[in-house]
Design an enzyme around this catalytic site. Structure first.
Site, PDB file in Angstrom:
ATOM      1  N   LYS A  52      -9.836   3.378   0.704  1.00 15.35           N
ATOM      2  CA  LYS A  52     -10.111   1.989   1.096  1.00 15.35           C
ATOM      3  C   LYS A  52      -9.801   1.788   2.582  1.00 15.35           C
ATOM      4  O   LYS A  52     -10.549   1.113   3.298  1.00 15.35           O
ATOM      5  CB  LYS A  52      -9.311   1.025   0.208  1.00 15.35           C
ATOM      6  CG  LYS A  52      -9.895   0.948  -1.186  1.00 15.35           C
ATOM      7  CD  LYS A  52      -9.007   0.337  -2.246  1.00 15.35           C
ATOM      8  CE  LYS A  52      -9.650   0.536  -3.620  1.00 15.35           C
ATOM      9  NZ  LYS A  52      -8.831   0.081  -4.739  1.00 15.35           N
ATOM     10  N   GLN A  96      -3.248  -2.764  -5.558  1.00 19.09           N
ATOM     11  CA  GLN A  96      -3.738  -1.610  -6.322  1.00 19.09           C
ATOM     12  C   GLN A  96      -3.067  -1.571  -7.701  1.00 19.09           C
ATOM     13  O   GLN A  96      -1.842  -1.613  -7.809  1.00 19.09           O
ATOM     14  CB  GLN A  96      -3.434  -0.319  -5.534  1.00 19.09           C
ATOM     15  CG  GLN A  96      -3.997   0.940  -6.148  1.00 19.09           C
ATOM     16  CD  GLN A  96      -5.516   0.958  -6.179  1.00 19.09           C
ATOM     17  OE1 GLN A  96      -6.171   0.668  -5.191  1.00 19.09           O
ATOM     18  NE2 GLN A  96      -6.088   1.274  -7.329  1.00 19.09           N
ATOM     19  N   ASP A 119     -11.052  -8.365  -5.265  1.00 17.98           N
ATOM     20  CA  ASP A 119     -11.294  -7.601  -6.492  1.00 17.98           C
ATOM     21  C   ASP A 119     -11.995  -8.463  -7.546  1.00 17.98           C
ATOM     22  O   ASP A 119     -12.483  -7.941  -8.547  1.00 17.98           O
ATOM     23  CB  ASP A 119      -9.949  -7.132  -7.083  1.00 17.98           C
ATOM     24  CG  ASP A 119      -9.662  -5.671  -6.802  1.00 17.98           C
ATOM     25  OD1 ASP A 119     -10.620  -4.921  -6.554  1.00 17.98           O
ATOM     26  OD2 ASP A 119      -8.477  -5.283  -6.844  1.00 17.98           O
TER      27      ASP A 119
END
Ligand code: NAD
Length: 284
Positions: A52, A96, A119
């Site tokens: 990322k 995460q 997300d």
């Protein structure tokens, strides 16, 4: 023989699109920032976080990494999320997953500002997807949809079967196909007649998490087959949920693993971060 759908190529196109737009924003004095938070030292999470960061560099975003120790408390993580929610340099926040067991993932997801939830896991964003008026889509289903679009096959009126009903992949994937006027069936671990249902699919999306789960007798000739699964084999190699060698001669289009949905997920994260930055600057 199926045509291969290259996630590498399509993701490169998406990232190039994002990079060009980020450059335009930069010229107007707007820099884009993504905060990535990792707790503990799960090796798979570390790999994802590094990719990322690299993707951020490639598209011209600033990335801010927060690596917290395994024993971080829920309150400490909530405090960091609050700081990031209020930081104007940060347009997107990604925590995460999975998190260590002392931290309630739902509490963290709910604490992330919906405007920075790149997300798209926050209940507000999940609800918007249900209604069909969304800014962000969860990255993996959004990436799978881009791959379907890259084939030129029109989803409208097609029989679409999604195997898997997780909140991250299966359910939102089904909603996206429904928004495109597909006739959608969601299959899961209790589904009966799975083979027959799958064999009827013009578009088949596998998100099960079991190697070689989708066999040749489950695939309609000419179908678009999207393999979301990532399974690590004993020899260390990655393989999808679809028995690629057996299905490839039957399908019309198929994604490989690796090099299919995987690279799309990160590209769509960049897309979501760009969208967030635009909206936060009144340009969305
Ligand atoms: P999950 O474990 O949350 O969900 C799996 C789903 O499969 C469940 O809904 C379950 O009902 C269904 N299932 C299990 N056994 C079944 C059976 N016998 N018949 C029919 N359905 C069955 O997993 P997930 O988070 O949705 O991920 C699915 C796969 O996609 C995993 O391999 C994961 O690693 C992969 N994944 C890939 C990406 C990517 O970027 N490419 C992102 C997320 C997940």
């Amino acid at each position: 023989m199926a045509q291969l759908i290259s996630g590498k190529e399509v993701s490169a196109q998406v990232k190039e699109r994002v990079r060009a737009q980020a450059e335009e924003l930069k010229a107007k004095g707007i820099e884009i920032g993504l905060a990535v938070v990792i707790v503990g030292d799960n090796p798979a999470s570390r790999v994802y976080v590094n990719s990322k960061k690299k993707a951020c560099e490639a598209v011209g975003f600033n990335s801010y990494e927060y690596a917290l120790p395994e024993e971080t408390t829920e309150q400490e993580l909530l405090d960091l999320v609050q700081v990031l929610n209020n930081d104007p340099k940060v347009n997107g926040i990604l925590v995460q997953l999975p998190l260590p067991k002392q931290i309630n993932e739902e509490a963290i997801i709910n604490a992330i500002s919906a405007e920075k939830d790149v997300d798209a896991f926050h209940p507000m964003n999940v609800g918007k997807i249900m209604i069909g008026s969304y800014a962000f889509l969860p990255c993996t289903p959004a990436g799978a949809m881009e791959l379907i679009d890259s084939t030129g096959v029109d989803v409208s009126g097609k029989n679409c079967v999604v195997i898997g009903r997780s909140n991250i992949v299966g359910k939102p994937m089904a909603m996206l196909l429904l928004h495109r006027s597909g006739t959608v069936t969601i299959c899961h671990s209790r589904t009966q007649n799975l083979k027959e249902i799958c064999r009827n699919a013009d578009i088949l999306v596998a998100a099960v998490g079991r190697a070689n789960f989708v066999t040749a007798d489950m695939v309609k000739p000419g179908a678009v087959v999207i393999d979301v699964g990532i399974n690590r084999m004993e020899d260390g190699k990655l393989c999808g949920d679809v028995d690629f060698a057996a299905v490839e001669p039957i399908a019309g289009y198929i994604t490989p693993v690796p090099g299919g949905v995987g690279p799309m997920t990160i590209a769509m994260l960049m897309q979501n971060t760009l969208t967030a930055a635009k909206q936060q600057n009144g340009l969305g």
